[in-house]
Design a protein around this motif. Structure first.
Motif, PDB file in Angstrom:
ATOM      1  N   PRO A  13     -19.323 -54.170  11.974  1.00  0.00           N
ATOM      2  CA  PRO A  13     -18.791 -54.723  10.725  1.00  0.00           C
ATOM      3  C   PRO A  13     -19.420 -56.043  10.279  1.00  0.00           C
ATOM      4  O   PRO A  13     -18.858 -56.724   9.427  1.00  0.00           O
ATOM      5  CB  PRO A  13     -17.306 -54.920  11.059  1.00  0.00           C
ATOM      6  N   HIS A  14     -20.567 -56.406  10.839  1.00  0.00           N
ATOM      7  CA  HIS A  14     -21.227 -57.645  10.431  1.00  0.00           C
ATOM      8  C   HIS A  14     -22.732 -57.472  10.550  1.00  0.00           C
ATOM      9  O   HIS A  14     -23.228 -56.455  11.053  1.00  0.00           O
ATOM     10  CB  HIS A  14     -20.744 -58.839  11.261  1.00  0.00           C
ATOM     11  N   SER A  15     -23.464 -58.467  10.089  1.00  0.00           N
ATOM     12  CA  SER A  15     -24.925 -58.397  10.167  1.00  0.00           C
ATOM     13  C   SER A  15     -25.386 -58.478  11.619  1.00  0.00           C
ATOM     14  O   SER A  15     -24.630 -58.908  12.509  1.00  0.00           O
ATOM     15  CB  SER A  15     -25.554 -59.529   9.351  1.00  0.00           C
ATOM     16  N   LEU A  16     -26.620 -58.095  11.870  1.00  0.00           N
ATOM     17  CA  LEU A  16     -27.166 -58.112  13.229  1.00  0.00           C
ATOM     18  C   LEU A  16     -27.510 -59.527  13.671  1.00  0.00           C
ATOM     19  O   LEU A  16     -27.556 -59.813  14.867  1.00  0.00           O
ATOM     20  CB  LEU A  16     -28.412 -57.225  13.303  1.00  0.00           C
ATOM     21  N   GLY A  17     -27.739 -60.416  12.711  1.00  0.00           N
ATOM     22  CA  GLY A  17     -28.100 -61.778  13.090  1.00  0.00           C
ATOM     23  C   GLY A  17     -28.405 -62.639  11.881  1.00  0.00           C
ATOM     24  O   GLY A  17     -28.242 -62.224  10.725  1.00  0.00           O
ATOM     25  N   HIS A  18     -28.894 -63.854  12.151  1.00  0.00           N
ATOM     26  CA  HIS A  18     -29.165 -64.827  11.100  1.00  0.00           C
ATOM     27  C   HIS A  18     -30.022 -65.939  11.682  1.00  0.00           C
ATOM     28  O   HIS A  18     -30.118 -66.101  12.908  1.00  0.00           O
ATOM     29  CB  HIS A  18     -27.852 -65.419  10.568  1.00  0.00           C
TER      30      HIS A  18
END
Length: 384
Positions: free
Chosen positions: A313-318
């Motif tokens: 439910p979220h991005s893989l990273g940043h």
């Protein structure tokens, strides 16, 4: 340059000066006479620290000629930390940054009719005040201007930034090991114990503090991506899946990791969740290499979960750096034009969450290199 930078901080000073020169060159190319940056309590802008080294509230002006002025709230701190041509205390202008900009642009010989860039995040009433006060100039408040160029510059870390991030990562690893040791020997009993260990030890190890509020969740609360409240008196690590998400700041630069504690006999669903997260992490890491679209890594992780009929439910990273969340965001929907480039420091953090089974996330900080990548932190799934 006016500052009290010592010889041991030569890399720090050189980095600030180089960034200022590169940014001034951009202003020249864009026919912008000057850019104004504000770092204030209600509107933080880490680019002020990026360009000057000053870690607190200030107005910063840089011209296309490369002239720089810092107008800080705390003059004494600026004298120690800032690498700029001139420091003028904000108190000289009754702590009014617009009044300061009005006077300083004239003193910096910015000619009437010139284009001046201010931040696109500026509230509209504040923008109007700038327009009124800087009537001799053409004030620009726009996207894709010089402020976004500063953000773009910050995605590729220079030697000084990498030194700071490596130090933060090393301290983070020390804390990960201490957390594991104290959880195994029973010294840590609660979420608060775990969070305050990080708060205390990071400062003892020379950090400015934590990069963000530590998130510690026992198995009853680990179903949330970011637990609320951040930590409680609840048991930690508890039977099942517990999470702790933290980062530490060294000279302004933060780490960001998450580790999962798997305690006791787990259910089939919990074991499957741990296995999927590890699979996604390993598969995506292979694509954290220069020239590869960040979208590809995110899609690879999502494919692992999709095959098992699960959704992350979220991005893989940043990106990380002066902020805990910087560009780029690593997600499937991002343009394929955004690729991993040498000097980027980004997180890799696949995770799955379930209201009964609890949550599992594995997050580390990854440096993109010319040859591939380097894993800077060593978070892991810890079985107790």
């Amino acid at each position: 340059m006016q500052s009290k930078i010592t010889n041991k901080d030569a890399l720090y000073a050189t980095a600030c000066i180089t960034r200022q020169k590169n940014f001034a060159r951009f202003l020249q190319e864009q026919h912008i006479a000057a850019a104004i940056f504000e770092d204030t309590e209600d509107r933080r802008d880490p680019s002020v620290r990026y360009f000057t080294g000053h870690p607190s509230d200030a107005l910063f002006i840089i011209t296309a000629k490369g002239d720089t002025v810092l107008c800080p709230w705390d003059e004494h701190l600026a004298q120690v930390s800032a690498v700029v041509h001139k420091i003028v205390p904000l108190t000289k202008f009754s702590r009014n940054p617009i009044a300061a900009a009005q006077v300083l642009l004239q003193k910096m010989n910015v000619t009437d009719g010139s284009r001046i860039d201010i931040s696109p995040s500026m509230p509209y009433p504040q923008f109007l005040r700038y327009v009124d006060a800087l009537a001799p100039y053409h004030v620009l408040c726009r996207e894709n201007g010089s402020h976004e160029e500063a953000v773009r510059m910050r995605t590729g870390k220079d030697a000084y930034e990498l030194q700071c991030i490596r130090e933060a990562a090393a301290i983070t690893d020390t804390l990960i090991n201490e957390l594991e040791t104290e959880c195994r020997n029973g010294t840590i009993h609660t979420e608060t114990d775990a969070a305050l260990l990080i708060e205390r030890r990071c400062r003892e190890l020379g950090c400015e503090g934590t990069g963000f509020t530590t998130l510690a969740a026992g198995s009853q609360r680990s179903y949330a991506i970011h637990c609320f409240p951040p930590y409680t008196a609840g048991e930690f690590p508890a039977e099942g899946l517990s999470l702790i998400d933290f980062g530490v700041i060294k000279n302004g630069y933060t780490s960001d990791v998450t580790l999962t504690f798997a305690k006791g006999t787990l259910s089939h669903d919990q074991e499957h969740q741990l296995d999927l997260v590890q699979q996604a992490y390993d598969a995506a890491l292979e694509l954290y290499n220069p020239g590869i679209p960040v979208q590809s890594a995110a899609a690879k992780a999502d494919a692992v979960f999709s095959k098992a009929k699960r959704v992350m439910p979220h991005s893989l990273g940043h990106g990380i750096g002066l902020e805990a969340h910087e560009s780029p965001v690593i997600k499937p929907s991002i343009s394929r034009d955004v690729v991993f480039t040498p000097g980027m420091v980004v997180t890799l953090e696949p995770g799955l969450y379930h209201p009964v089974a609890g949550g599992c996330r594995l997050e580390n900080d990854i440096l993109i290199t010319e040859a591939g990548h380097e894993v800077l932190t060593h978070s892991r799934i810890i079985r107790l």
